[in-house]
Design a protein around this motif. Sequence first.
Motif, PDB file in Angstrom:
ATOM      1  N   ASP A  48       8.905   7.850 -14.454  1.00  0.00           N
ATOM      2  CA  ASP A  48       9.510   6.900 -13.522  1.00  0.00           C
ATOM      3  C   ASP A  48       9.210   5.482 -14.002  1.00  0.00           C
ATOM      4  OD1 ASP A  48      10.981   7.791 -11.153  1.00  0.00           O
ATOM      5  OD2 ASP A  48       9.215   9.025 -10.784  1.00  0.00           O
ATOM      6  N   THR A  49      10.234   4.697 -14.257  1.00  0.00           N
ATOM      7  CA  THR A  49      10.037   3.310 -14.683  1.00  0.00           C
ATOM      8  C   THR A  49      10.436   2.383 -13.546  1.00  0.00           C
ATOM      9  OG1 THR A  49      12.245   3.269 -15.696  1.00  0.00           O
ATOM     10  CG2 THR A  49      10.382   3.842 -17.118  1.00  0.00           C
ATOM     11  N   VAL A  50       9.623   1.362 -13.330  1.00  0.00           N
ATOM     12  CA  VAL A  50       9.814   0.456 -12.199  1.00  0.00           C
ATOM     13  C   VAL A  50       9.765  -0.982 -12.702  1.00  0.00           C
ATOM     14  CG1 VAL A  50       8.974  -0.255  -9.929  1.00  0.00           C
ATOM     15  CG2 VAL A  50       8.616   2.114 -10.716  1.00  0.00           C
ATOM     16  N   ARG A  51      10.819  -1.740 -12.402  1.00  0.00           N
ATOM     17  CA  ARG A  51      10.799  -3.167 -12.724  1.00  0.00           C
ATOM     18  C   ARG A  51      10.023  -3.898 -11.631  1.00  0.00           C
ATOM     19  NH1 ARG A  51      16.047  -4.642 -13.142  1.00  0.00           N
ATOM     20  NH2 ARG A  51      16.145  -4.996 -15.399  1.00  0.00           N
ATOM     21  N   ALA A  52       8.958  -4.569 -12.005  1.00  0.00           N
ATOM     22  CA  ALA A  52       8.172  -5.334 -11.030  1.00  0.00           C
ATOM     23  C   ALA A  52       7.347  -6.372 -11.768  1.00  0.00           C
ATOM     24  CB  ALA A  52       7.260  -4.425 -10.215  1.00  0.00           C
ATOM     25  N   ASP A  53       7.266  -7.546 -11.191  1.00  0.00           N
ATOM     26  CA  ASP A  53       6.382  -8.603 -11.669  1.00  0.00           C
ATOM     27  C   ASP A  53       5.090  -8.487 -10.865  1.00  0.00           C
ATOM     28  OD1 ASP A  53       4.993 -10.945 -12.184  1.00  0.00           O
ATOM     29  OD2 ASP A  53       6.776 -12.222 -12.127  1.00  0.00           O
ATOM     30  N   VAL A  54       3.982  -8.226 -11.542  1.00  0.00           N
ATOM     31  CA  VAL A  54       2.735  -7.969 -10.830  1.00  0.00           C
ATOM     32  C   VAL A  54       2.198  -9.205 -10.115  1.00  0.00           C
ATOM     33  CG1 VAL A  54       2.044  -6.040 -12.289  1.00  0.00           C
ATOM     34  CG2 VAL A  54       1.330  -8.375 -12.904  1.00  0.00           C
ATOM     35  N   THR A  55       2.772 -10.377 -10.390  1.00  0.00           N
ATOM     36  CA  THR A  55       2.345 -11.581  -9.677  1.00  0.00           C
ATOM     37  C   THR A  55       3.164 -11.823  -8.417  1.00  0.00           C
ATOM     38  OG1 THR A  55       3.811 -13.080 -10.903  1.00  0.00           O
ATOM     39  CG2 THR A  55       1.639 -12.631 -11.861  1.00  0.00           C
ATOM     40  N   ASP A  56       4.173 -10.989  -8.165  1.00  0.00           N
ATOM     41  CA  ASP A  56       5.038 -11.137  -6.996  1.00  0.00           C
ATOM     42  C   ASP A  56       4.543 -10.223  -5.880  1.00  0.00           C
ATOM     43  OD1 ASP A  56       7.457 -10.133  -5.321  1.00  0.00           O
ATOM     44  OD2 ASP A  56       8.178 -11.980  -6.245  1.00  0.00           O
ATOM     45  N   GLU A  57       4.133 -10.802  -4.760  1.00  0.00           N
ATOM     46  CA  GLU A  57       3.537 -10.010  -3.679  1.00  0.00           C
ATOM     47  C   GLU A  57       4.502  -8.980  -3.128  1.00  0.00           C
ATOM     48  OE1 GLU A  57       1.040  -8.424  -0.792  1.00  0.00           O
ATOM     49  OE2 GLU A  57       0.680  -9.471  -2.688  1.00  0.00           O
ATOM     50  N   ALA A  58       5.754  -9.359  -2.914  1.00  0.00           N
ATOM     51  CA  ALA A  58       6.721  -8.403  -2.372  1.00  0.00           C
ATOM     52  C   ALA A  58       6.928  -7.239  -3.336  1.00  0.00           C
ATOM     53  CB  ALA A  58       8.047  -9.107  -2.088  1.00  0.00           C
ATOM     54  N   ALA A  59       6.986  -7.533  -4.636  1.00  0.00           N
ATOM     55  CA  ALA A  59       7.181  -6.482  -5.632  1.00  0.00           C
ATOM     56  C   ALA A  59       5.974  -5.553  -5.701  1.00  0.00           C
ATOM     57  CB  ALA A  59       7.444  -7.110  -7.004  1.00  0.00           C
ATOM     58  N   ARG A  60       4.768  -6.124  -5.590  1.00  0.00           N
ATOM     59  CA  ARG A  60       3.563  -5.289  -5.617  1.00  0.00           C
ATOM     60  C   ARG A  60       3.534  -4.330  -4.434  1.00  0.00           C
ATOM     61  NH1 ARG A  60      -0.060 -10.423  -7.195  1.00  0.00           N
ATOM     62  NH2 ARG A  60       0.215 -10.860  -4.972  1.00  0.00           N
ATOM     63  N   ALA A  61       3.797  -4.865  -3.247  1.00  0.00           N
ATOM     64  CA  ALA A  61       3.763  -4.031  -2.054  1.00  0.00           C
ATOM     65  C   ALA A  61       4.843  -2.950  -2.101  1.00  0.00           C
ATOM     66  CB  ALA A  61       3.928  -4.901  -0.816  1.00  0.00           C
ATOM     67  N   ALA A  62       6.033  -3.331  -2.569  1.00  0.00           N
ATOM     68  CA  ALA A  62       7.127  -2.363  -2.663  1.00  0.00           C
ATOM     69  C   ALA A  62       6.794  -1.256  -3.658  1.00  0.00           C
ATOM     70  CB  ALA A  62       8.417  -3.072  -3.063  1.00  0.00           C
ATOM     71  N   LEU A  63       6.135  -1.604  -4.747  1.00  0.00           N
ATOM     72  CA  LEU A  63       5.746  -0.613  -5.744  1.00  0.00           C
ATOM     73  C   LEU A  63       4.829   0.439  -5.137  1.00  0.00           C
ATOM     74  CD1 LEU A  63       5.185   0.504  -8.638  1.00  0.00           C
ATOM     75  CD2 LEU A  63       3.404  -1.254  -8.821  1.00  0.00           C
ATOM     76  N   VAL A  64       3.767   0.000  -4.484  1.00  0.00           N
ATOM     77  CA  VAL A  64       2.805   0.950  -3.923  1.00  0.00           C
ATOM     78  C   VAL A  64       3.448   1.769  -2.812  1.00  0.00           C
ATOM     79  CG1 VAL A  64       0.595   1.164  -2.714  1.00  0.00           C
ATOM     80  CG2 VAL A  64       0.842  -0.468  -4.610  1.00  0.00           C
ATOM     81  N   ASP A  65       4.264   1.145  -1.972  1.00  0.00           N
ATOM     82  CA  ASP A  65       4.958   1.875  -0.909  1.00  0.00           C
ATOM     83  C   ASP A  65       5.882   2.942  -1.505  1.00  0.00           C
ATOM     84  OD1 ASP A  65       3.701   0.366   1.015  1.00  0.00           O
ATOM     85  OD2 ASP A  65       5.422  -0.949   1.386  1.00  0.00           O
ATOM     86  N   ARG A  66       6.570   2.576  -2.580  1.00  0.00           N
ATOM     87  CA  ARG A  66       7.503   3.522  -3.217  1.00  0.00           C
ATOM     88  C   ARG A  66       6.759   4.732  -3.769  1.00  0.00           C
ATOM     89  NH1 ARG A  66      11.456   2.043  -8.382  1.00  0.00           N
ATOM     90  NH2 ARG A  66      11.971   4.190  -8.965  1.00  0.00           N
ATOM     91  N   VAL A  67       5.652   4.487  -4.461  1.00  0.00           N
ATOM     92  CA  VAL A  67       4.892   5.599  -5.047  1.00  0.00           C
ATOM     93  C   VAL A  67       4.349   6.498  -3.949  1.00  0.00           C
ATOM     94  CG1 VAL A  67       2.886   6.205  -6.442  1.00  0.00           C
ATOM     95  CG2 VAL A  67       4.335   4.271  -7.116  1.00  0.00           C
TER      96      VAL A  67
END
Length: 283
Positions: A48-67
Amino acid sequence: MGRVAIVTGASAGIGAATSRLLHERGFHVYAVARRLERMSPLAALGIDTVRADVTDEAARAALVDRVAARSGRIDVLVNNAGYGSFGALEDVPLDEARRQFEVNVFAAARLCQLVLPHLRAQGSGRIINVTSVGARMYQPLAGWYHATKYALEGLSDCLRLELRPLGIHVVMIEPGGIATEFPGVAGERLLETSGHGAYADYARRYAATLTSQAKGISSPSVVARAIARAATARRPRARYPVGRGAKAALAARWLLPDRAYDRVLTGVFTALANATTRGAGHP
């Protein structure tokens, strides 16, 4: 679904090699990076590949929620995303210094905060922070980079003690010389920052040594194997120095007093710079 791992900085180098190896070891891997197209070889393997900028709070939260939503658990977080911005302290803008801390330290810390509720609920898990042999030593014209790695190791040591009673392991991976994009990027940034002005000669010679060091150093797969060991060992070590020169550099730092270590480091740097200059055809 088996064990689940999140790997940041997965578009190339250590992160890509780690994602492949953990996938081979039976992990459901979420490979994370800003450059999604660079991860197409991983996607072709079923990762599973996920586009996310680790410095972006919304992207970080969405990543963990998705997993958590898709896999129902998180077993391993590999904080690998990071970069080196070299330059004399006098020359590096504080905005760049802050960005380097944001990527190398605060992003990793925030991802730890986001995954910890899941790990605590399970009563198990691993947080693996990729630091550097540079967290235990130093070199000229790289003050901010080393500061971030020192900070990440201090944070990791404290976190290890906090989480041990909860059944969660915290591990540091300390790469030495590894064949990644790092030397080239660091050399380019060094020249951009300090290639002109009071530190120009020093910066040009050091940038040339960074480029030369990219030859004959260890493969990212060496680091990936250490991360896989840390992710699967029943009792993982706190630190895994790995790659060319890592153990020797750490031993020298431990054995030598500061002044002696400074002389050794200066001598090694001068020898490398002279050899690189001669190899380039300069007098």
